[in-house]
Design an enzyme around this catalytic site. Structure first.
Site, short mmCIF file in Angstrom:
data_model
loop_
_atom_site.label_atom_id
_atom_site.label_comp_id
_atom_site.label_asym_id
_atom_site.label_seq_id
_atom_site.Cartn_x
_atom_site.Cartn_y
_atom_site.Cartn_z
N HIS A 165 45.71 -14.62 -22.11
CA HIS A 165 44.28 -15.00 -21.89
C HIS A 165 43.48 -14.43 -20.94
O HIS A 165 43.89 -13.61 -19.99
CB HIS A 165 44.46 -16.58 -21.44
CG HIS A 165 45.44 -17.40 -22.29
ND1 HIS A 165 45.59 -18.90 -22.04
CD2 HIS A 165 45.90 -17.07 -23.57
CE1 HIS A 165 46.24 -19.22 -23.20
NE2 HIS A 165 46.47 -18.43 -24.03
N GLU A 217 41.70 -15.52 -18.57
CA GLU A 217 42.03 -15.79 -17.07
C GLU A 217 43.08 -14.98 -16.40
O GLU A 217 43.03 -14.29 -15.31
CB GLU A 217 42.34 -17.12 -16.73
CG GLU A 217 41.16 -18.05 -17.32
CD GLU A 217 41.29 -18.37 -18.71
OE1 GLU A 217 40.92 -19.53 -19.06
OE2 GLU A 217 41.75 -17.82 -19.83
N CYS A 230 43.76 -23.19 -20.01
CA CYS A 230 44.90 -23.95 -20.40
C CYS A 230 45.58 -24.30 -19.09
O CYS A 230 45.28 -23.65 -17.97
CB CYS A 230 45.90 -23.09 -21.16
SG CYS A 230 46.59 -21.89 -20.79
N CYS A 272 46.95 -21.18 -17.27
CA CYS A 272 46.02 -20.48 -16.75
C CYS A 272 45.63 -21.19 -15.30
O CYS A 272 45.32 -20.49 -14.55
CB CYS A 272 44.97 -20.03 -17.48
SG CYS A 272 45.09 -18.71 -18.62
#
Length: 148
Positions: free
Chosen positions: A60, A62, A88, A91
């Site tokens: 992801h 992040e 999410c 993260c």
């Protein structure tokens, strides 16, 4: 947030384009977008690897922004992360452990547990919706891929 949207245009997963920028004292520390780990095939080249409705080929945005800090020795302690979508839960947990204290998000993501993690950790969460051509493209792409 505009820079996070610009970073999202580099995403290599066709399923979702997300960008993240970590900032401290008005200076950009790191950036990240969703894509495969270094040296591995990208979704745009070989397709997504879907498990339970999620592409697991990619990191992801992040995660990539935090990892970039670790790779180059840039501390994220006390920083703010700008994300084009709400993190999410994985993260969110990484953001907490990276010492980031504020999250600015440009879009929502259906993960209530992530919101609980953010709240329990005492992080500031700010919603900042901006409209630009990149975000419109991402929204249309999400609509088209939601049936996948």
């Amino acid at each position: 947030m505009k820079i996070a949207h610009d970073v999202s245009s580099r995403a290599t997963c066709n399923r979702r384009h997300v960008g993240a920028v970590i900032v401290r004292e008005r200076r950009i520390l790191t950036t990240g977008y969703n894509g495969a780990p270094m040296g591995l095939a990208h979704c745009k080249d070989v397709g997504c690897h879907m498990v339970n409705g999620h592409c697991i080929r990619c990191l992801h945005a992040e995660q990539n922004a935090i990892i970039q800090g670790a790779l180059f020795g840039v501390s994220t302690s006390g920083a703010t992360i700008y994300c084009t979508a709400q993190p999410c839960n994985m993260c969110a947990k990484m953001i907490v452990n990276a010492g980031i204290v504020k999250i600015v998000v440009g879009g929502e993501y259906p993960d209530e547990f992530a919101l609980q993690v953010i709240q329990e950790a005492g992080l500031e969460l700010v919603y900042c919706h901006i409209e630009n051509e990149i975000s419109k493209d991402v929204i249309e792409s999400d609509k088209n891929s939601s049936s996948d």
